[in-house]
Structures are given as C-alpha cells and as structure tokens.
Design an enzyme around this catalytic site. Structure first.
Site, PDB file in Angstrom:
ATOM      1  N   SER B 223       0.839  -1.207   0.000  1.00 46.38           N
ATOM      2  CA  SER B 223       0.000   0.000   0.000  1.00 46.38           C
ATOM      3  C   SER B 223       0.869   1.251   0.000  1.00 46.38           C
ATOM      4  O   SER B 223       0.565   2.246  -0.659  1.00 46.38           O
ATOM      5  CB  SER B 223      -0.931  -0.001   1.210  1.00 46.38           C
ATOM      6  OG  SER B 223      -0.189   0.137   2.390  1.00 46.38           O
ATOM      7  N   ARG B 227       0.427   3.518  -3.226  1.00 51.64           N
ATOM      8  CA  ARG B 227      -0.267   4.794  -2.997  1.00 51.64           C
ATOM      9  C   ARG B 227       0.479   5.932  -3.675  1.00 51.64           C
ATOM     10  O   ARG B 227      -0.097   6.722  -4.423  1.00 51.64           O
ATOM     11  CB  ARG B 227      -0.389   5.081  -1.505  1.00 51.64           C
ATOM     12  CG  ARG B 227      -1.011   6.451  -1.224  1.00 51.64           C
ATOM     13  CD  ARG B 227      -1.070   6.787   0.248  1.00 51.64           C
ATOM     14  NE  ARG B 227      -1.862   5.791   0.969  1.00 51.64           N
ATOM     15  CZ  ARG B 227      -1.370   4.851   1.738  1.00 51.64           C
ATOM     16  NH1 ARG B 227      -0.058   4.770   1.896  1.00 51.64           N
ATOM     17  NH2 ARG B 227      -2.135   3.987   2.353  1.00 51.64           N
ATOM     18  N   ASN B 231      -0.920   7.872  -7.070  1.00 51.45           N
ATOM     19  CA  ASN B 231      -1.217   9.305  -7.041  1.00 51.45           C
ATOM     20  C   ASN B 231      -0.444  10.060  -8.105  1.00 51.45           C
ATOM     21  O   ASN B 231      -0.993  10.877  -8.833  1.00 51.45           O
ATOM     22  CB  ASN B 231      -0.886   9.878  -5.660  1.00 51.45           C
ATOM     23  CG  ASN B 231      -2.057   9.761  -4.704  1.00 51.45           C
ATOM     24  OD1 ASN B 231      -3.024  10.489  -4.825  1.00 51.45           O
ATOM     25  ND2 ASN B 231      -1.970   8.806  -3.799  1.00 51.45           N
TER      26      ASN B 231
END
Lengths: 156, 286
Positions: B223, B227, B231
């Site tokens: 994660s 992440r 993004n």
C-alpha cells in the site's frame, strides 16, 4: 507495469542516501540546533539573573539611601544640639566673666575706699594734732598727745 | 516558456502520432537490458522493453531518482557543514525549518530512541518531494530534449521517478525490510512470530490470526508503494491528457499544476508519516 531491476537499483540508492543522511547530514544539523538551543537557554538564564541582580541592587540602593537619610538627620540633630550647647556655654561663660569682673571691681572699690579711709584718718590725725598744738600753743607732752590723737584718729 | 516548448514538441509529434500513441509513448521508460538476441542495449518500444525481463533497468527513472537524491544530499550536506549555532541565514533557516518539521513529526509518533528513524524520515520526505516535484515540469520538455539530443525521435524518456512502481516499491520494500529487522531486533524472532500467530484472537485461533496478520503485514509495503505510485501516475496521466488539448491547454495546465502543488508535498508527507508509523509499530511491544 513491469517490475525489473530498477527496483533493486532504487533500493541500493535509497540505502545509500539514508546512510549518508544519517552519517553526514543529521549529526551536524542536530548539533548546531542543540547548541543554539543551549545558547538561547543560557541567554535567557543570564537575562533572568541580571534582572534579579538589578532588583537586588535597587533594593540595596534604597536601603543605603534610607540609611544615609537617617544618618543625615542624626548629624543635623547632633549639630543643632551642639550649637545650642555652644551658645549656652558661651552665655554661661559670659555671665561668669561678668560676675568675676563685677566681683573684682567691687573688691577694688572696697580697697580704694579703705585706702582713702586710711589716708583720711591719717590726715585727720595730723590735722587734729596740728589743731591741738595750735590750740595749746605749747606742747605739753608730745608723746602723750600723740597717743591721744592716734586714739582719736582710730576712732574715726 | 517551458510550457510552450512542450507544446511545440507536442505539435511536432502530432503529425506522426495518434493521441493514443502519444500517451503510450510518454508512458514508456528508457529501458536498458538484454534484448532477445542477447545484446545489452536500450529497448526500442514497449514490447522490446517487456521482453527484457527482470534484469533490465529504467535508466531515465534511476537517473532522475539518483540525481534528485544527490541534489538533496548536496544541499543538506553543505548547509549542515556550515551550520552555525548563531543566527541562521535565510537558506539555513529554511533547511532547519524542514529539519524541525521532520523531527517533530517523528517525535510525535515514534516513542523511543532510534538513530536511524529521523534521518530516514528526512531522506524520504525530501527525496520523495523532489521526485514528485518533477511532475510540475512540462510533460514534453524533457522528452523533447532527449529526442533532440539523442537524435532518435522514438526515444522514450520520463522524468517523474515516483510514477514508476519500481521506484516507489523499491523504497517501500526497503522500509518493509526495516520493519522486519526492527520487529525481530526488538521482540526477537519468537516475539515477532507470536505477534503474527497469537493475535488478535489468542493462540487457539492460530490460523485465523495468521490469516489476518500476515496480509496486514504484507499490505504495508504494497500500500505504501502503490499509494505514491498511483497518485503521481494519475497526476502525470492527467497532465498528458491536458497536453492533448492543443491551444487551450495552458489555463487547464495551470489549474491542474496548482492542484498538484498540494499533492506533491502531501504524498511525500504521507509516505514519510506511514514509514514512521510502521517502524514505531515494529519497535513497540504489544
């Protein structure tokens, strides 16, 4: 999204940068910041101390001022007392001197009177004798008469 | 000026590319590896790059990543070397502000002493920030420069390292190794395994515990890396889409770039904070 050896390259680079940061960047920065913090703390402490010192000094000053004032009042008092004393003494001395002079003068006058009396007495005696000689014309017994006149003069 | 350079390159490319090809080309890495014939070299096209397998490198991504890391190191080292405890100058002040920001973040979250964690957090924050910040550079500027310098109009060249999952996962895997290392160092092998097997339901429910705890542990690096990648990748993709607008792209670019100014430090901060949180969990006894 293909995973390849770029991953390993990045891991090695990451390890190197973290190591470098830990070894060469972090310690000097922390040291500088800590030293500054200490200096600021020291400065504040010194300022506090100086403030306290100032307060103390002001207290001492006001105490000394008070003491000086009390002393001045004491000195003035003493001086005043001494002045009155001197005036008083002077007065007393003057009085005494005057008294003494008066006494002296009185004694002198007494003496002068006595002397005048003595003189007068002598003169009166001789006048009396001369008078008596003239009255009697001839001297009868000069010695006896002298005795009488002396007695006469003494009774004067 | 940079924007117009990008626009020019875009228009130059448009004659030979469809819009789909344009985006596809911009999402390709400059890959160095062994091709199908066994020669080491740069891959031509996405398929050739994929064929190179694991032992190939995204030279552009590694180059930018290491270059930006060096910029961070050089700047901070020069300031650290001349750092005075007196009144700091403007730039030292800024560096100290960053430094204290990271230190406060660590202190608030990580209880205990660890010589590694604050330098680690500082490195992550600054490095990821710099890598993210490359997103602001006009999407066509560096590819155009690369094409002009190399003379190869097909050359792939990307500039935002955090849009490569290799880069983000490389960092998150490193952090994962640190999590395992500190878990074992602080709790011992037994303690670490016990934490995986006996929680949260107690020893009798061991399989269920493992079923919960092992994915929880493995989800951390995944994660963390994805992440950041997601993004920034999405951000870059939107920039690429905007670049296709033609004459109207400038105001839209501006709006998206302004929005991205928030995303860039925020993602760097999140990456740093999660690292601190994971490591503090690893170093704590339950």
């Amino acid at each position: 999204m293909n995973i390849n050896a770029t991953l390993l390259g990045q891991m090695i680079a990451f390890a190197f940068f973290v190591w470098f940061c830990m070894r060469y960047v972090w310690p000097p920065l922390t040291a500088a910041l800590e030293e500054r913090q200490k200096r600021i703390a020291d400065g504040l402490e010194a300022a506090d101390k100086a403030g306290k010192d100032l307060e103390q000094a002001q207290e001492t000053i006001s105490e000394q001022l008070k003491e000086a004032k009390t002393q001045a009042v004491g000195i003035i008092d003493q001086a005043n007392r001494r002045a009155t004393q001197i005036v008083e003494e002077g007065k007393n001395q003057g009085k005494e001197e005057g008294q003494r002079m008066i006494t002296g003068a009185k004694a002198e006058i007494e003496q002068e009177i006595n002397r005048a009396k003595e003189h007068l007495r002598e003169q009166v005696a001789s006048i009396a004798i001369a008078g008596a000689e003239k009255i009697l014309e001839a001297s009868i017994d000069e010695a006896a008469h002298t005795k009488i006149t002396e007695k006469l003069a003494e009774s004067l | 000026m940079a924007e117009s350079a990008g626009e020019m390159a875009h228009e130059a490319v448009e004659h030979t590319q469809t819009q789909g090809e344009y985006i596809q080309h911009h999402l390709q890495f400059l890959t160095f590896g062994k091709d199908a014939e066994g020669h080491w070299g740069f891959a031509h096209g996405a398929d050739a790059a994929a064929e190179m397998g694991f032992w190939s490198f995204h030279v552009d991504m590694l180059g930018w990543s290491i270059g930006l890391g060096l910029i961070f190191i050089v700047i901070f080292r020069s300031v650290a070397k001349s750092a005075t405890s007196g009144v700091p100058g403007g730039f030292q002040n800024f560096i100290e502000w960053v430094f204290e920001f990271v230190e406060t973040s660590v202190k608030d979250t990580f209880h205990g002493t660890n010589a590694l964690i604050t330098p680690l957090a500082l490195t992550i924050f600054c490095w990821v920030f710099l890598m993210n910040a490359m997103d602001i550079v006009p999407v066509d500027l560096f590819p155009w420069l690369a094409q002009t310098i190399s003379g190869d109009p097909e050359i792939a060249f990307r500039v935002v390292p955090t849009t490569d999952p290799n880069i983000t996962m490389g960092m998150s895997l490193s952090i994962f190794l640190l999590i395992i290392f500190y878990s074992i160092k602080v709790k011992g092998v037994g303690g670490f395994l016990k934490e995986l097997a006996f929680q949260p339901f107690g020893p009798k429910m061991l399989p269920f515990n493992l079923l919960i705890e092992v994915p929880t542990l493995l989800a951390k690096p995944v994660s963390l890396g994805l992440r950041l990648y997601g993004n920034l990748y999405a951000g870059e993709l939107v920039f690429l889409l905007i670049a296709l607008f033609g004459a109207f792209q400038l105001p839209v670019h501006f709006i998206w770039a302004a929005f991205h100014l928030l995303v860039i430090p925020l993602q760097a901060f999140i990456f740093m904070m999660l690292t601190i949180v994971y490591l503090s969990q690893a170093c704590e006894h339950h």
